[in-house]
Design a protein around this motif. Sequence first.
Motif, PDB file in Angstrom:
ATOM      1  N   GLU A  96      46.518 -55.974 -29.569  1.00 58.81           N
ATOM      2  CA  GLU A  96      47.609 -56.567 -30.349  1.00 58.81           C
ATOM      3  C   GLU A  96      48.505 -57.438 -29.473  1.00 58.81           C
ATOM      4  OE1 GLU A  96      49.547 -53.250 -32.112  1.00 58.81           O
ATOM      5  OE2 GLU A  96      48.115 -53.091 -33.781  1.00 58.81           O
ATOM      6  N   LYS A  97      48.786 -56.992 -28.251  1.00 54.98           N
ATOM      7  CA  LYS A  97      49.592 -57.782 -27.323  1.00 54.98           C
ATOM      8  C   LYS A  97      48.886 -59.082 -26.961  1.00 54.98           C
ATOM      9  CE  LYS A  97      52.167 -54.013 -25.119  1.00 54.98           C
ATOM     10  NZ  LYS A  97      52.403 -53.274 -23.840  1.00 54.98           N
ATOM     11  N   GLN A  98      47.585 -58.992 -26.696  1.00 60.23           N
ATOM     12  CA  GLN A  98      46.818 -60.190 -26.356  1.00 60.23           C
ATOM     13  C   GLN A  98      46.804 -61.181 -27.519  1.00 60.23           C
ATOM     14  OE1 GLN A  98      42.994 -58.590 -25.220  1.00 60.23           O
ATOM     15  NE2 GLN A  98      43.644 -58.168 -23.125  1.00 60.23           N
ATOM     16  N   LYS A  99      46.722 -60.662 -28.724  1.00 63.06           N
ATOM     17  CA  LYS A  99      46.715 -61.502 -29.916  1.00 63.06           C
ATOM     18  C   LYS A  99      48.057 -62.216 -30.087  1.00 63.06           C
ATOM     19  CE  LYS A  99      45.647 -61.296 -34.854  1.00 63.06           C
ATOM     20  NZ  LYS A  99      45.303 -60.404 -36.002  1.00 63.06           N
ATOM     21  N   LYS A 157      51.614 -67.169 -29.529  1.00 65.04           N
ATOM     22  CA  LYS A 157      52.774 -67.835 -28.948  1.00 65.04           C
ATOM     23  C   LYS A 157      52.384 -69.112 -28.214  1.00 65.04           C
ATOM     24  CE  LYS A 157      55.745 -63.784 -28.350  1.00 65.04           C
ATOM     25  NZ  LYS A 157      56.437 -62.909 -27.364  1.00 65.04           N
ATOM     26  N   LYS A 158      51.212 -69.101 -27.593  1.00 65.16           N
ATOM     27  CA  LYS A 158      50.754 -70.265 -26.841  1.00 65.16           C
ATOM     28  C   LYS A 158      50.394 -71.431 -27.750  1.00 65.16           C
ATOM     29  CE  LYS A 158      49.048 -67.827 -22.774  1.00 65.16           C
ATOM     30  NZ  LYS A 158      47.855 -67.486 -21.958  1.00 65.16           N
TER      31      LYS A 158
END
Length: 274
Positions: A248-251, A256-257
């Motif tokens: 979830e954090k990676q997603k 954001k990028k």
Amino acid sequence: MGSALRNAKQPQLNPNWAQLCKKLKSHGTKPYSKATEKSESETPKNVLGKRKERSNAESDDSMPNPLVPTSSDCSVTDAIAMDCEMVGVSPLGNKSALGRVTVVNKWGNVIYDEYVRPVDRVVDFRTAISGIRPRDLRKAKEFRIVQKKVAELIRGRILVGHALRNDLRALLLSHSKKDLRDTSEYQPFLNREGRSKALRHLAAEFLGVKIQNGEHCPVEDARAAMLLYQKYKKEWEKSIKDFIRLKEKQKKRKQKKKPKEGEAVNLNHAKTVS
């Protein structure tokens, strides 16, 4: 007068018998009799026999088989374990098809166990491993009936097993990855090279039991997989939650990028003007 009466009452012993008793007494032995022989020959054996029986009984009680269910509850629980046995189809018999499927609940009690009649002709029953014989498939259920029942059982539940991808492929079913608990993929169960171990090796190493000595028993295999999961459930579930959080954090970072829609339009406009 008194001594004379006492001497008269005492029986006269045979001189030979008196001599024999004296000789035996000097050697510290008892006179031979059948009762003596019986007591001397049987008593030690009986004592040893009782000790041996007691020792075996104590060892059996102290080391119960962990694969034997401790509850008689046969309800469908939130976590179930499945194991399948395959038979060989195709002209060479090298293509696997479902021959038997077993599902147990979290206590190891069987909630579904059926032989399956493959759609294709069976060329190799693989009895030495599968334990399936021709007679077992004569009254076996059709594949689609078994498939439907298993799909109902596993839906929305945690599915435990060993190399579950093979079992699900044979059933032509899929299952949510977050609900799979595969003992062939759990990191603490892998070898030093990161490869999966056979279920019989995991059972011996982590449970202290021997399985798959000859023909496989899907009930026993499913119970072993479930017991492995139950034994390390706390750590296993924590690792699953940590993995989901990481994903979830990676997603979120990827989102954001990505440039916002308005920014992307302005950027394209700027390139056109230039």
